[in-house]
Design an enzyme around this catalytic site. Structure first.
Site, mmCIF file in Angstrom:
data_model
loop_
_atom_site.group_PDB
_atom_site.id
_atom_site.type_symbol
_atom_site.label_atom_id
_atom_site.label_comp_id
_atom_site.label_asym_id
_atom_site.label_seq_id
_atom_site.Cartn_x
_atom_site.Cartn_y
_atom_site.Cartn_z
ATOM 1 N N ALA A 95 2.493 1.738 -3.379
ATOM 2 C CA ALA A 95 1.521 2.215 -4.371
ATOM 3 C C ALA A 95 1.241 3.707 -4.156
ATOM 4 O O ALA A 95 1.177 4.488 -5.111
ATOM 5 C CB ALA A 95 0.220 1.421 -4.265
ATOM 6 N N LYS A 96 1.089 4.102 -2.891
ATOM 7 C CA LYS A 96 0.737 5.502 -2.588
ATOM 8 C C LYS A 96 1.902 6.450 -2.905
ATOM 9 O O LYS A 96 1.684 7.583 -3.333
ATOM 10 C CB LYS A 96 0.298 5.633 -1.129
ATOM 11 C CG LYS A 96 -1.023 4.925 -0.808
ATOM 12 C CD LYS A 96 -2.137 5.309 -1.745
ATOM 13 C CE LYS A 96 -3.524 4.938 -1.235
ATOM 14 N NZ LYS A 96 -4.574 5.178 -2.249
ATOM 15 N N TYR B 14 0.834 -1.215 0.000
ATOM 16 C CA TYR B 14 0.000 0.000 0.000
ATOM 17 C C TYR B 14 0.865 1.260 0.000
ATOM 18 O O TYR B 14 0.638 2.186 -0.780
ATOM 19 C CB TYR B 14 -0.894 -0.051 1.239
ATOM 20 C CG TYR B 14 -1.931 1.043 1.365
ATOM 21 C CD1 TYR B 14 -3.146 0.958 0.683
ATOM 22 C CD2 TYR B 14 -1.730 2.141 2.206
ATOM 23 C CE1 TYR B 14 -4.112 1.944 0.827
ATOM 24 C CE2 TYR B 14 -2.689 3.122 2.354
ATOM 25 C CZ TYR B 14 -3.884 3.026 1.675
ATOM 26 O OH TYR B 14 -4.844 4.000 1.823
HETATM 27 P P1 NAD Z 1 -13.480 1.986 0.890
HETATM 28 O O1 NAD Z 1 -12.994 0.590 0.989
HETATM 29 O O2 NAD Z 1 -14.574 2.430 1.801
HETATM 30 O O3 NAD Z 1 -13.943 2.287 -0.620
HETATM 31 C C1 NAD Z 1 -13.160 1.891 -1.710
HETATM 32 C C2 NAD Z 1 -14.058 1.705 -2.922
HETATM 33 O O4 NAD Z 1 -13.218 1.301 -4.027
HETATM 34 C C3 NAD Z 1 -15.100 0.592 -2.731
HETATM 35 O O5 NAD Z 1 -16.376 1.049 -3.126
HETATM 36 C C4 NAD Z 1 -14.597 -0.523 -3.637
HETATM 37 O O6 NAD Z 1 -15.631 -1.349 -4.187
HETATM 38 C C5 NAD Z 1 -13.889 0.263 -4.726
HETATM 39 N N1 NAD Z 1 -12.927 -0.557 -5.464
HETATM 40 C C6 NAD Z 1 -12.032 -1.449 -4.943
HETATM 41 N N2 NAD Z 1 -11.345 -2.049 -5.931
HETATM 42 C C7 NAD Z 1 -11.811 -1.533 -7.092
HETATM 43 C C8 NAD Z 1 -11.491 -1.762 -8.451
HETATM 44 N N3 NAD Z 1 -10.559 -2.658 -8.819
HETATM 45 N N4 NAD Z 1 -12.152 -1.046 -9.405
HETATM 46 C C9 NAD Z 1 -13.103 -0.158 -9.045
HETATM 47 N N5 NAD Z 1 -13.448 0.099 -7.772
HETATM 48 C C10 NAD Z 1 -12.817 -0.588 -6.806
HETATM 49 O O7 NAD Z 1 -12.184 2.913 1.054
HETATM 50 P P2 NAD Z 1 -11.996 4.466 1.490
HETATM 51 O O8 NAD Z 1 -11.548 4.466 2.889
HETATM 52 O O9 NAD Z 1 -13.173 5.275 1.077
HETATM 53 O O10 NAD Z 1 -10.723 4.830 0.595
HETATM 54 C C11 NAD Z 1 -10.804 5.485 -0.663
HETATM 55 C C12 NAD Z 1 -9.412 5.838 -1.126
HETATM 56 O O11 NAD Z 1 -8.793 6.690 -0.147
HETATM 57 C C13 NAD Z 1 -8.476 4.643 -1.295
HETATM 58 O O12 NAD Z 1 -7.620 4.855 -2.389
HETATM 59 C C14 NAD Z 1 -7.683 4.647 0.000
HETATM 60 O O13 NAD Z 1 -6.442 4.009 -0.140
HETATM 61 C C15 NAD Z 1 -7.549 6.134 0.222
HETATM 62 N N6 NAD Z 1 -7.233 6.523 1.618
HETATM 63 C C16 NAD Z 1 -8.089 6.166 2.616
HETATM 64 C C17 NAD Z 1 -7.775 6.541 3.924
HETATM 65 C C18 NAD Z 1 -8.662 6.172 5.096
HETATM 66 O O14 NAD Z 1 -8.257 6.393 6.237
HETATM 67 N N7 NAD Z 1 -9.858 5.650 4.866
HETATM 68 C C19 NAD Z 1 -6.599 7.257 4.177
HETATM 69 C C20 NAD Z 1 -5.763 7.609 3.126
HETATM 70 C C21 NAD Z 1 -6.101 7.228 1.828
#
Ligand code: NAD
Length: 242
Positions: A156-157, A153
């Site tokens: 990737a980020k 992760y």
């Molecule tokens: P989440 O799991 O609630 O939502 C992710 C969504 O992406 C889901 O609806 C899932 O179905 C969809 N998804 C997964 N694989 C996919 C694919 N191959 N094609 C299309 N859609 C796909 O996650 P979140 O917490 O809302 O995170 C959203 C983004 O923010 C991510 O990139 C995550 O890494 C990033 N992020 C999240 C946080 C956190 O604390 N939640 C912090 C930093 C970054």
């Protein structure tokens, strides 16, 4: 209504941060393509976008598949006639210490976050270059410089920050801005699942980690959506590669 007449694509918009972004962009006047693994999963967000007075299109697409991404962007452009904004947000976790991390865990995370953002940006820029207008946002993370149990992760980020800067350099001459957001802890299903895997409840996790956060709380999905809405608006027209 800073995004009146614009067409936005948000990946992973069925829930969490992506759903909040889709809704926020709609509130600013944009029509939104709600991209996720299945159209059914995207339905709730579609309804919220429409309730905000915008047009929405649910698009089933695995962002790590070049074929599916190409077809999805063609469908979106056919429906709305243009593509102005792309938010690369889709993501998954496959956390493990490196010595236990499988090749599949590595590939899945790199494929969805990094390759997915590359494929979607490549598909979107074709329309943006023709229009001489575009905004792309990558979703990085506060852990982009490394985090225990997240070799896949974090890598990737970090890659997404490099991709944002590279595309900003390549596409700036076409009036296309490319930036990345790097959220800290945001309360979503993804974070809840991470807590459960670590044997904690969401409440335990919030209490434990919030101490080290300057604002002493986890973020809300709207906190990220608000920043993204600014970055894709013309208020941020001289911000690129950040
Ligand atoms: P989440 O799991 O609630 O939502 C992710 C969504 O992406 C889901 O609806 C899932 O179905 C969809 N998804 C997964 N694989 C996919 C694919 N191959 N094609 C299309 N859609 C796909 O996650 P979140 O917490 O809302 O995170 C959203 C983004 O923010 C991510 O990139 C995550 O890494 C990033 N992020 C999240 C946080 C956190 O604390 N939640 C912090 C930093 C970054």
């Amino acid at each position: 209504m800073r995004l009146s007449g614009r067409v936005a694509v948000v990946t992973g918009a069925a829930r969490g941060i992506g759903a909040a972004e889709a809704i926020r962009l709609a509130q600013e006047g944009a029509n939104v393509a709600v991209v996720d693994l299945s159209a059914e999963a995207a339905e709730e967000t579609v309804e919220a976008v429409e309730a905000a007075g915008a047009e929405a299109l649910a698009v089933a697409c695995d962002v790590s598949s070049a074929q599916q991404v190409e077809a999805a962007f063609e469908e979106i452009a056919n429906r709305f006639g243009r593509i102005d904004i792309l938010i690369n947000n889709a993501g998954v976790l496959r956390d493990n210490l490196t010595f236990k991390m499988s090749e599949d865990d590595w590939d899945t995370v790199l494929d969805v976050h990094l390759k997915g953002s590359f494929l979607c940006s490549k598909a979107a820029q074709k329309y943006m270059v023709e229009q001489e207008y575009g905004k792309i946002v990558m979703t990085s993370s506060i852990v982009a410089l490394g985090n225990r149990g997240q070799a896949n992760y974090s890598s990737a980020k970090a890659g997404l920050q490099a991709l944002a800067r590279t595309l900003a350099l390549e596409l700036g001459r076409f009036n296309i801005n490319v930036n990345a957001v790097a959220p800290g802890w945001i309360e979503t299903e993804m974070t809840k699942e991470a807590a459960e895997r670590a044997g904690m409840s969401m409440e335990d996790m919030k209490e434990r980690f919030a101490k080290n956060i300057p604002l002493k709380r986890f973020g809300r999905v709207e906190d990220i959506a608000n920043v993204v809405a600014f970055l894709v608006s013309d208020d941020a027209s001289y911000i690129s590669g950040e």
